[in-house]
Structure formats: structure tokens, C-alpha cells
Design an enzyme around this catalytic site. Structure first.
Site, PDB file in Angstrom:
ATOM      1  N   ILE A 256       0.843  -1.188   0.000  1.00  0.00           N
ATOM      2  CA  ILE A 256       0.000   0.000   0.000  1.00  0.00           C
ATOM      3  C   ILE A 256       0.883   1.244   0.000  1.00  0.00           C
ATOM      4  O   ILE A 256       2.000   1.222   0.521  1.00  0.00           O
ATOM      5  CB  ILE A 256      -0.958  -0.024   1.221  1.00  0.00           C
ATOM      6  CG1 ILE A 256      -2.050   1.039   1.100  1.00  0.00           C
ATOM      7  CG2 ILE A 256      -0.196   0.076   2.538  1.00  0.00           C
ATOM      8  CD1 ILE A 256      -3.184   0.879   2.112  1.00  0.00           C
ATOM      9  N   CYS A 257       0.387   2.309  -0.619  1.00  0.00           N
ATOM     10  CA  CYS A 257       1.043   3.617  -0.575  1.00  0.00           C
ATOM     11  C   CYS A 257      -0.061   4.649  -0.389  1.00  0.00           C
ATOM     12  O   CYS A 257      -1.058   4.368   0.267  1.00  0.00           O
ATOM     13  CB  CYS A 257       1.893   3.860  -1.823  1.00  0.00           C
ATOM     14  SG  CYS A 257       0.961   3.890  -3.370  1.00  0.00           S
ATOM     15  N   GLN A 258       0.065   5.816  -0.965  1.00  0.00           N
ATOM     16  CA  GLN A 258      -0.990   6.819  -0.828  1.00  0.00           C
ATOM     17  C   GLN A 258      -2.123   6.572  -1.817  1.00  0.00           C
ATOM     18  O   GLN A 258      -3.285   6.661  -1.467  1.00  0.00           O
ATOM     19  CB  GLN A 258      -0.418   8.227  -0.998  1.00  0.00           C
ATOM     20  CG  GLN A 258      -1.430   9.345  -0.801  1.00  0.00           C
ATOM     21  CD  GLN A 258      -2.061   9.353   0.591  1.00  0.00           C
ATOM     22  OE1 GLN A 258      -1.457   8.929   1.572  1.00  0.00           O
ATOM     23  NE2 GLN A 258      -3.281   9.818   0.689  1.00  0.00           N
TER      24      GLN A 258
END
Length: 118
Positions: free
Chosen positions: A74-76
Site C-alpha cells: 500500500i502507498c498513498q
């Protein structure tokens, strides 16, 4: 651009944030959730249970990533995590999934967060 740089040609399966949370919350072989954002982003609020390994550090921290469990990245927004998934797949880590929409969508769905503002 980063995807081309790291080679984004392979097919990476994706899960949405709700599916990711369900996988993290149930079952005996729990996946590992890795947030590939920078530490300052991670500290401002992240998905509950996520481990922070910034994208630029993945190569140096491969030993921290289990090969016998699903890896949810996951990231932004889902872009850096897709780049990370491609990189890990090329390192022989095959059970990688991109969390689509990233932390932004995780937050929109009201899923559990740690750190920062909720």
C-alpha cells in the site's frame, strides 16, 4: 515513470482496501501489509498493522519480507505500491498484491488507521 524504470510489465493482482482489511483480519496465515511511503507520510497516518518499508529501501530490506505469506503493498494512491509489487515479483516473491487506491481510499472507507490524524 517509476513503473517503467523498475519494469512494470508483469501482471500484479490487486485488492481494494476493504478486501485487504478482510484478509488481514481473518484466517490463520495472515498476510503482511507493507506501506511503501516515506516515513513522514507513514507517521501522518497509516493502515492499521502496516509495516513501513519505503519504496527506495525495498532492495536493502528484502530479508524483512516473508516469502511464505501474502504480501499486501500500500502507498498513498496505489502507484508506488504497484512499482514495489513489480520489483518484489522480480526478486522471486510471488504472493504480492497491490492495494488499489492506497491509504487515501482506505481512509475514505473508514478502515482502521494508526498514527496521525484520523
Amino acid at each position: 515513470m517509476l513503473g517503467r524504470l523498475f519494469g512494470g510489465a508483469s501482471k500484479i493482482p490487486s485488492v481494494n482496501p476493504r478486501e485487504a482489511w478482510e484478509r488481514l483480519s481473518t484466517g490463520s496465515s495472515k498476510p503482511v501489509l507493507i506501506d511503501v511511503r516515506e516515513p513522514w507520510e507513514f507517521q501522518s497516518g497509516h493502515a492499521k498493522g502496516a509495516k513501513n518499508i519505503p519504496l527506495g529501501m525495498l532492495g536493502k530490506r528484502l530479508a524483512e519480507i516473508p516469502r511464505n505469506r501474502e504480501i499486501l503493498l500500500i502507498c498513498q494512491s496505489g502507484n508506488r505500491s504497484m512499482t514495489a509489487a513489480n520489483f518484489l515479483q522480480k526478486q522471486g516473491i510471488t504472493q504480492v498484491f497491490n492495494v488499489t487506491g492506497g491509504t487515501a481510499v482506505w481512509r475514505m472507507h473508514g478502515l482502521p488507521l494508526e498514527g496521525g490524524k484520523r
